[in-house]
Scaffold this active site. Structure first.
Site, PDB file in Angstrom:
ATOM      1  N   GLU A   6       1.908  -0.210  -5.033  1.00 52.44           N
ATOM      2  CA  GLU A   6       1.034   1.024  -5.517  1.00 52.44           C
ATOM      3  C   GLU A   6       1.859   2.120  -5.360  1.00 52.44           C
ATOM      4  O   GLU A   6       2.062   2.650  -4.296  1.00 52.44           O
ATOM      5  CB  GLU A   6      -0.101   1.192  -4.349  1.00 52.44           C
ATOM      6  CG  GLU A   6      -1.263   2.100  -4.813  1.00 52.44           C
ATOM      7  CD  GLU A   6      -1.984   2.994  -3.425  1.00 52.44           C
ATOM      8  OE1 GLU A   6      -3.098   3.328  -3.921  1.00 52.44           O
ATOM      9  OE2 GLU A   6      -1.582   2.566  -2.365  1.00 52.44           O
ATOM     10  N   ASP A  18       0.718  -1.008  -0.043  1.00 51.95           N
ATOM     11  CA  ASP A  18       0.163  -0.216  -0.105  1.00 51.95           C
ATOM     12  C   ASP A  18       0.998   1.162  -0.151  1.00 51.95           C
ATOM     13  O   ASP A  18       1.831   1.322   0.740  1.00 51.95           O
ATOM     14  CB  ASP A  18      -0.797  -0.056   1.246  1.00 51.95           C
ATOM     15  CG  ASP A  18      -1.976   1.020   1.462  1.00 51.95           C
ATOM     16  OD1 ASP A  18      -2.752   1.017   0.448  1.00 51.95           O
ATOM     17  OD2 ASP A  18      -1.847   1.776   2.369  1.00 51.95           O
TER      18      ASP A  18
HETATM   19  C1  GLC Z   1      -3.986   3.217  -0.338  1.00 55.34           C
HETATM   20  C2  GLC Z   1      -5.446   2.402  -0.500  1.00 55.34           C
HETATM   21  C3  GLC Z   1      -6.481   2.920  -0.195  1.00 55.34           C
HETATM   22  C4  GLC Z   1      -6.162   3.504   1.329  1.00 55.34           C
HETATM   23  C5  GLC Z   1      -5.090   4.203   1.509  1.00 55.34           C
HETATM   24  C6  GLC Z   1      -4.664   4.281   2.794  1.00 55.34           C
HETATM   25  O1  GLC Z   1      -4.172   4.250  -1.237  1.00 55.34           O
HETATM   26  O2  GLC Z   1      -5.463   1.849  -2.023  1.00 55.34           O
HETATM   27  O3  GLC Z   1      -7.625   2.249  -0.164  1.00 55.34           O
HETATM   28  O4  GLC Z   1      -7.361   4.303   1.783  1.00 55.34           O
HETATM   29  O5  GLC Z   1      -3.892   3.752   0.879  1.00 55.34           O
HETATM   30  O6  GLC Z   1      -4.275   3.185   3.565  1.00 55.34           O
END
Ligand code: GLC
Length: 557
Positions: free
Chosen positions: A246, A205
């Site tokens: 991500e 994440d």
């Molecule tokens: C990432 C996730 C999202 C979440 C954020 C904080 O962007 O995809 O869903 O709210 O991280 O953890």
């Protein structure tokens, strides 16, 4: 078969399916999905052709960010089952030939995490340095917040000690201090724990935020060194485990996260291509996407792009110019309640395209034929819609639609007792559900099954070299993927008018004695001779996958 080559890089042509246990299948009728329920649906996923399941956070959590706010890195949210249920789920998935990866959310914890409770209790608490604090008032950081509807600073003042803590996301998600070696150890330990239980890696994440050392006084070293260390740790523990990151950054910065020696993230979501795809769809003109694909940095053969149509968050359009984003909003989400954070859409694809089956199929044909590893978000395979009445990103996190029953076959609890509201109307369970789609050979689900089979049968797509083919028609994206002796020629028409394109083939594309031209989606075969031009007709929003091969040799299709 050679065993010393790299064919064990399973992530190069995996088919990844993201699901949230909470909304997938409820086995005990309490209205909340659970591991036991999801385990009963593993055969469905295996039959669809999924090779890797990505589990959204299932850890204990106060659920203020749908589970991305974690209070215990070693547990399972009691509503979803037990650790034992999770292990059964992983084991059953493996038995059906599917791996399981899970969200690793270590940029922050919930403010209810015992570490933060300790850390905020006094300035000299041993856990204080697990988080990032500042004693002087922060500058204006309102332009840096991720959720502008809820936050206006990335620093919040904590009453007890009068200092401010860093939170890149919500103020109830304090950022961990990754420059602290003890925190690094804790993160590795948590990863090691889940690997022992059978996970094949992690969807990491918010990678750039997680690695960022902004606001941390002392020298933390190069964040990429840390990521390399984590990757080494992962590979030592489980050789074929992956980190799927991500990283929503422009390509130049993003590629750094693969590592110079392909020694950081194995895979990264391709946010840039995804956004340009929507721009091209909105314009009925393939050039925006083509330009992006041409600029997409080349990466090491061991690394991979993860391609997607939408994920569990807002469909972000943050990398488009303001005017481009407006074009996409105008085309696919003109109402204010369809938009979120000023940068994204709360919608799923089928409603955005007015339910046009041909156009929806064209987009998924594109997803499975762009070079990379496709990632589906649960429900995409049947064409689920969204519930715009649900807040923000929750609009697309509605229960999976298995049947046309009141609670969609997701749960035996009544609809008003479900953990999340169902989709209503044309894309709700009455019209769109797995049971009906399975009976219908012309359903999106049936088509998705074909795409997945073809994708898995075509190593050119996951493994090959991608190049664009020039066409005079701006509405058509034409590309080829070459790998070993095989080539695929792929065409997508973004316009509502039919198109015809002619492609001059290179010497060697057609075997000297003539070749067989196979249409992989239509299952038709014709002959083609060297020197012939490849002429391809495409209906409105048409798509074709073609392969040329030596008659009688190689693959049977
Ligand atoms: C990432 C996730 C999202 C979440 C954020 C904080 O962007 O995809 O869903 O709210 O991280 O953890």
């Amino acid at each position: 078969m050679r065993v010393t080559d790299t064919s064990d890089l399973w992530w190069k042509n995996a088919v990844i399916y993201c699901l949230d246990i909470e909304t997938f299948c409820d086995s005990d009728g309490d209205g909340v999905g659970d591991f036991a329920g999801a385990a009963q649906r593993l055969d469905y996923l295996a039959e669809l052709g999924i090779t890797c399941i990505w589990l959204m956070p299932f850890y204990p959590s106060p659920q203020r960010d749908d589970g991305y706010d974690i209070v215990d890195f070693y547990g399972v949210d009691g509503r979803l089952g037990s650790l034992g249920d999770l292990v059964e789920f992983i084991r059953t998935a493996k038995d059906r030939g599917m791996r399981v990866i899970a969200d690793l959310v270590v940029n922050h914890t919930s403010d209810q995490h015992p570490w933060f409770t300790q850390a905020r209790s006094s300035k000299d608490n041993p856990y204080r340095d697990f988080y990032v604090w500042r004693s002087d008032p922060p500058p204006d950081t309102s332009s840096e917040v991720v959720f502008p509807d809820k936050e206006n600073s990335i620093w919040s003042k904590d009453r007890k000690t009068g200092e401010w803590y860093l939170h890149r996301f919500y103020s109830h998600q304090p950022d961990l201090n990754v420059s602290n070696p003890i925190v690094r150890d804790e993160i590795a330990k948590a990863m090691g724990f889940w690997l022992e239980l059978g996970l094949s890696g992690f969807r990491v994440d918010a990678v750039p935020f997680f690695l960022e050392t902004k606001g941390i006084d002392h020298q933390a070293g190069d964040p990429h060194d840390y990521l390399r260390n984590l990757r080494r740790f992962l590979s030592r523990r489980t050789g074929d485990a992956v980190l799927l990151g991500e990283v929503n950054l422009p390509y130049e910065q993003q590629v750094e996260f693969f590592g110079d020696a392909a020694d950081e993230l194995n895979m990264q979501f391709d946010f840039v291509t995804m956004q340009q795809m929507y721009l091209s769809l909105a314009r009925g003109d393939a050039r925006a996407l083509a330009r992006t694909l041409a600029d997409r940095p080349s990466i090491d053969p061991d690394s991979q792009w993860a391609t997607f149509v939408r994920n569990h968050d807002e469909l972000t359009l943050d990398k488009l110019l303001d005017s481009e984003r407006q074009e996409v909003f105008d085309a696919f989400g003109p109402e204010k309640n369809m938009q979120v954070y000023g940068r994204g859409l709360k919608r799923r694809l089928p409603p955005m395209l007015g339910g046009d089956p041909q156009r929806i199929r064209m987009v998924y044909s594109l997803l499975f034929s762009l070079p990379g590893t496709p990632v589906l978000f649960y429900g995409e395979e049947i064409g689920m819609g969204e519930n715009l009445a649900a807040e923000g990103r929750l609009a697309v996190r509605t229960p999976m639609q298995w049947t046309d029953e009141d609670s969609a076959g997701f749960s035996s609890a009544p609809p008003d007792k479900l953990v999340a509201p169902l989709v209503e109307g044309d894309f709700g369970p009455g019209q769109v559900n797995v049971v009906a789609a399975r009976r219908d050979p012309s359903s999106l689900l049936s088509f998705m099954g074909i795409l997945i089979r073809r994708y898995r049968e075509c190593p050119e797509l996951g493994w090959g070299t991608f190049s664009l083919i020039d066409t005079p028609n701006p509405a058509v994206l034409a590309h080829r993927c070459d790998w070993e002796e095989n080539s695929l020629f792929i065409f997508h028409n973004f316009a509502a008018e039919p198109a015809e394109v002619s492609v001059k083939l290179n010497d060697g594309d057609v075997p000297s004695g003539g070749g067989i031209l196979t249409d992989l989606l239509e299952d038709t075969r014709t002959e083609i001779q060297p020197g012939e031009t490849l002429t391809v007709e495409l209906p409105a929003y048409g798509y074709r996958w073609l392969r040329i091969q030596v008659p009688g040799a190689g693959r049977p299709w």
